[in-house]
Write an enzyme that holds these catalytic residues in place. Structure first.
Site, PDB file in Angstrom:
ATOM      1  CG  HIS A  48      55.444  49.036  51.035  1.00  0.00           C
ATOM      2  ND1 HIS A  48      54.260  49.595  51.449  1.00  0.00           N
ATOM      3  CD2 HIS A  48      56.222  48.933  52.140  1.00  0.00           C
ATOM      4  CE1 HIS A  48      54.313  49.838  52.743  1.00  0.00           C
ATOM      5  NE2 HIS A  48      55.491  49.437  53.190  1.00  0.00           N
ATOM      6  CG  HIS A  90      52.716  46.732  58.639  1.00  0.00           C
ATOM      7  ND1 HIS A  90      52.080  47.544  59.558  1.00  0.00           N
ATOM      8  CD2 HIS A  90      53.861  47.376  58.299  1.00  0.00           C
ATOM      9  CE1 HIS A  90      52.806  48.630  59.772  1.00  0.00           C
ATOM     10  NE2 HIS A  90      53.890  48.551  59.017  1.00  0.00           N
TER      11      HIS A  90
END
Length: 325
Positions: A48, A90
């Site tokens: 991740h 992100h």
């Protein structure tokens, strides 16, 4: 010396590596010759934002560490710069993970990725989040610029290089954070330019059904056929959307393992609809807590895990067994 904030397992490994004067140990390559169509053991381990529990998220260093640990896939979140380049970030803004607010005056009231050029973003220093640090003892990244915001192309080149050097495929699992046809087109073009085909280990993910439907239409015209994943804030949200409906345009669902409705029965229902289930986000740094948590979901039949600490997810997978698919 190893940071006292790093989990005990990595501190011990780093200490041993330093004592031996060696580089961070590589994950063992499979016995078979490398082939991008080789399927990793189920369930898959998705790093991740890279090995983001250890190094700054969405950097080449974090992705490379994840591959060294043995992760099956690396996961870049993709956004478009002002001048149309795909970069791994992100957030829609730059100030959390970089020093943009110290380097530049706000534009349109903030520091949105879309308001900055690639050259400007490349000039920024990255900031570790949580327990991550700027280096891990015993691990030396091999990229020229391991700790800056990378482009999608730079991530692909790293993955290809690591594949060749390690004798195993390195999967890509990008999320399209922006919406609209422009980013869909750029992602598909970039993958095609670097030779990725339908059989290669690529998942494309989004929280927006419309983005996935556009991806599917464009893939049908272009031909690659990468696997598509609809993300949901909870299992209940995905159930409300309708698993059979989702299966009409996606191959898997990404579900918040801490959201409402997450259960063994949800995984079974998704499987009945023909959907794989990948859970996010496993962020527990302590092995004693992380491994049992991951094993629980693996035993429920979960097909993949987004993990900030991919080494712990791999440890949980190795512990076996898991439920049937």
């Amino acid at each position: 010396m190893p940071s006292p904030l790093l989990p005990r397992a990595i501190r011990a490994a780093a200490t041993a590596v330093l004592a031996a004067g060696a580089a961070w140990p590589a994950a063992a390559a499979p016995a078979a010759a490398i082939a991008t169509t080789t399927a990793p053991p189920a369930p898959i381990v998705i790093a991740h934002r890279g090995a983001s529990g250890y190094l700054p998220e969405h950097t080449l260093a974090a992705y490379e560490l994840a591959v060294h640990m043995g992760a099956d896939y690396i996961e870049p979140d993709l956004r478009l710069t002002r001048d149309g380049h795909l970069v791994a970030l992100h957030d829609a803004t730059l100030e959390r993970t970089t020093d943009a607010a110290e380097r530049f005056a706000p534009r349109h009231g903030g520091w949105r990725v879309a308001d900055f050029s690639l050259q400007e973003i490349r000039s920024l220093a990255v900031r570790p989040q949580g327990m991550a640090r700027l280096q891990v003892p015993g691990f030396a990244p091999t990229s020229p610029h391991p700790l800056r915001v990378p482009t999608f192309e730079e991530i692909i080149l790293l993955a290809r290089r690591l594949e060749a050097g390690r004798g195993r495929p390195v999967g890509l699992y990008p999320e399209l954070k922006d919406g609209g046809p422009r980013i869909v087109r750029r992602v598909l073009e970039t993958l095609a330019e670097h030779g990725y085909r339908a059989a290669d280990p690529v998942f494309l993910q989004s929280f927006h059904a419309g983005t996935l439907q556009d991806l599917r239409r464009r893939q049908q015209a272009m031909g690659p056929g990468y696997r598509l994943v609809l993300l949901g804030g909870s299992a209940n949200q995905l159930l409300a959307t309708g698993l059979d409906h989702i299966a009409g345009f996606a191959d898997a669902v990404g579900v918040n393992v801490h959201g409402e409705g997450m259960s063994r029965s949800f995984i079974a229902l998704a499987h009945q609809a023909g959907l794989a289930v990948h859970g996010y986000t496993f962020a527990e740094p302590r092995a004693a807590a992380a491994v049992p948590e991951l094993r629980k979901y693996f035993n429920w039949g979960m097909d993949g895990a987004f993990a900030n600490y991919p080494d712990l997810a791999l440890r949980a997978r190795a512990a076996g067994p898991r439920g049937p698919r």
